[in-house]
Design an enzyme around this catalytic site. Structure first.
Site, mmCIF file in Angstrom:
data_model
loop_
_atom_site.group_PDB
_atom_site.id
_atom_site.type_symbol
_atom_site.label_atom_id
_atom_site.label_comp_id
_atom_site.label_asym_id
_atom_site.label_seq_id
_atom_site.Cartn_x
_atom_site.Cartn_y
_atom_site.Cartn_z
ATOM 1 N N ALA A 120 0.908 -1.306 0.081
ATOM 2 C CA ALA A 120 -0.153 0.021 0.067
ATOM 3 C C ALA A 120 0.588 1.293 0.023
ATOM 4 C CB ALA A 120 -0.977 -0.040 1.217
ATOM 5 N N ILE A 161 -4.197 -0.275 -5.218
ATOM 6 C CA ILE A 161 -3.314 -1.480 -4.639
ATOM 7 C C ILE A 161 -3.761 -2.872 -5.235
ATOM 8 C CG2 ILE A 161 -2.961 -2.393 -2.298
ATOM 9 C CD1 ILE A 161 -2.321 0.784 -2.930
ATOM 10 N N ARG A 218 10.692 -4.215 -10.001
ATOM 11 C CA ARG A 218 10.734 -3.888 -11.538
ATOM 12 C C ARG A 218 11.406 -4.801 -12.002
ATOM 13 N NH1 ARG A 218 12.231 2.671 -9.855
ATOM 14 N NH2 ARG A 218 10.157 3.193 -9.408
ATOM 15 N N GLY A 263 -5.192 -9.519 -38.057
ATOM 16 C CA GLY A 263 -6.173 -8.703 -38.478
ATOM 17 C C GLY A 263 -7.674 -8.498 -37.734
ATOM 18 N N GLU A 308 4.454 0.044 -10.625
ATOM 19 C CA GLU A 308 5.785 -0.199 -10.151
ATOM 20 C C GLU A 308 6.361 1.119 -10.892
ATOM 21 O OE1 GLU A 308 7.125 -2.588 -7.616
ATOM 22 O OE2 GLU A 308 5.010 -1.775 -7.774
#
Length: 384
Positions: free
Chosen positions: A124, A157, A245, A341, A365
């Site tokens: 959070a 979150i 990351r 397509g 992130e």
């Protein structure tokens, strides 16, 4: 310089691939995506096989392996299905904050539950009024006796409505200058009185993951729920981002590979104007560009993971890997739709879902703009 995976890493890669092939049913994926439902059974099976928390020490129900092994699993799962894969690999999101900085008590209580598929975790960090700026928090934590009293709100979150606990960034010293020196990281159990989570609503992609607004109203937790050191939360979360990351880069890499695989299979069997689409040079050039981008993204992502496992923190490299892999996922998925397509626009052919899932990797992130800031800062250094 050795670009080969170890025998153990190859075996883990194959095990993850075989698991995804056996469990990620196409029709189930479409159903769960439409219902916005978390793939609980698959998540629990993944945990039983040791794919969750593979980078935790064995005493916390992990396998004692590294970030490299963790991202190999992520890549394989996301290439098989971008939505199920993302939900599974991010089921342990932000638990690394406890792993890297938490007390032995917190590690023993929470990490095994995550690794064993008994509990999801959540970070959070993001606030409605701050977005990518985490240098100051409106969410506060005040000491009262042997407890923290937490008030505030967080948004976007991941796992918000499903998590068993949150790693929460709080302003514990509002007088600190600069303000980020007064930020601390505190673990808050989801069942604490005063904690509430509300789904943010319909979103573009990653439909199987709960994305929520989380509110803390006079939430009391023990002082021992502090993760790491008081006033060091900002620095701790930056270090966590250097690891997370890489995982998002692997998510993006797998998503790109999955979209490419589907496009490749399609053009090799689809005929237009009397021959396979794959025989047209324009198609071949598109495939060549897609494959090259994926390979570049893989090299950067693997290098970032390897580097982290050597004990080196390199924000420039992790930001490069995340930024480039995310852009690759978006571009490759877009081109995959173009190659199919009209069929590429249909849910049945999956690439439209891979495209929707790809975009988030450029946002969470740290947006691609934040990654560019980090890279530029490292390149320029300090001005005299």
């Amino acid at each position: 310089m050795d670009f080969e995976l170890t025998k153990s890493q190859i075996e883990i890669q194959k095990a993850a691939r075989d698991f995804a092939k056996g469990e990620f049913d196409k029709e189930l994926a479409l159903e769960l995506d439409q219902k916005h439902e978390f793939p609980t059974k698959i998540w629990k099976k993944a945990a039983d096989l040791g794919f969750i928390g593979i980078h935790y020490p064995e005493k916390y129900s992990g396998q004692g392996l590294g970030v490299m092994e963790n991202i190999l699993v992520a890549e394989e799962l996301c290439s098989r299905d971008s939505t199920i894969g993302s939900a599974v690999v991010l089921s342990s999101f932000a638990s690394e904050c406890i792993l890297r900085f938490g007390s032995e008590e917190l590690k023993s209580r929470f990490l095994p539950q995550v690794a064993e598929g008994k509990m999801l975790s959540a970070g959070a960090f993001t606030e409605p009024d701050h977005g990518s700026d985490i240098t100051f928090m409106n969410t506060t934590a005040v000491k009262e006796g042997d407890e923290w009293v937490i008030n505030g709100g967080k948004t976007f979150i991941t796992n918000g409505c499903l998590a068993g606990f949150f790693t929460v960034l709080c302003q514990t010293d509002p007088e600190a200058k600069p303000s980020y020196r007064g930020i601390s990281m505190i673990l808050v159990e989801a069942d604490r009185k005063g904690v509430s989570a509300t789904d943010v609503g319909h979103k573009m992609g990653i439909h199987m993951m709960s994305t929520a607004e989380v509110t803390f109203k006079d939430v009391r937790v023990p002082l021992t729920n502090l993760i790491g050191k008081e006033g060091k939360g900002f620095y701790q979360v930056l270090e966590f981002f250097d690891e997370s990351r890489i995982l998002i880069a692997a998510q993006a890499l797998g998503t790109a590979q999955g979209a490419f695989d589907r496009a490749l299979a399609y053009v090799k069997q689809r005929e237009q104007f009397g021959k396979k689409i794959a025989e047209f040079q324009v198609t071949q050039h598109k495939l060549a560009d897609m494959a090259t981008k994926i390979e570049l993204a893989r090299l950067m992502t693997y290098k970032a993971a390897w580097n982290y496992d050597q004990g080196r923190i390199d924000p420039k490299l992790t930001s490069m890997a995340k930024m480039y892999a995310a852009r690759t996922a978006v571009e490759v998925a877009d081109e995959a739709i173009q190659l199919l397509g009209g069929y590429g626009y249909m849910a049945e052919y999956e690439v439209e879902r891979f495209y929707r899932d790809a975009k988030i990797t450029e946002i969470y992130e740290g947006t691609k703009e934040i990654q560019k800031n980090t890279i530029a800062s490292a390149v320029l250094g300090k001005f005299k």
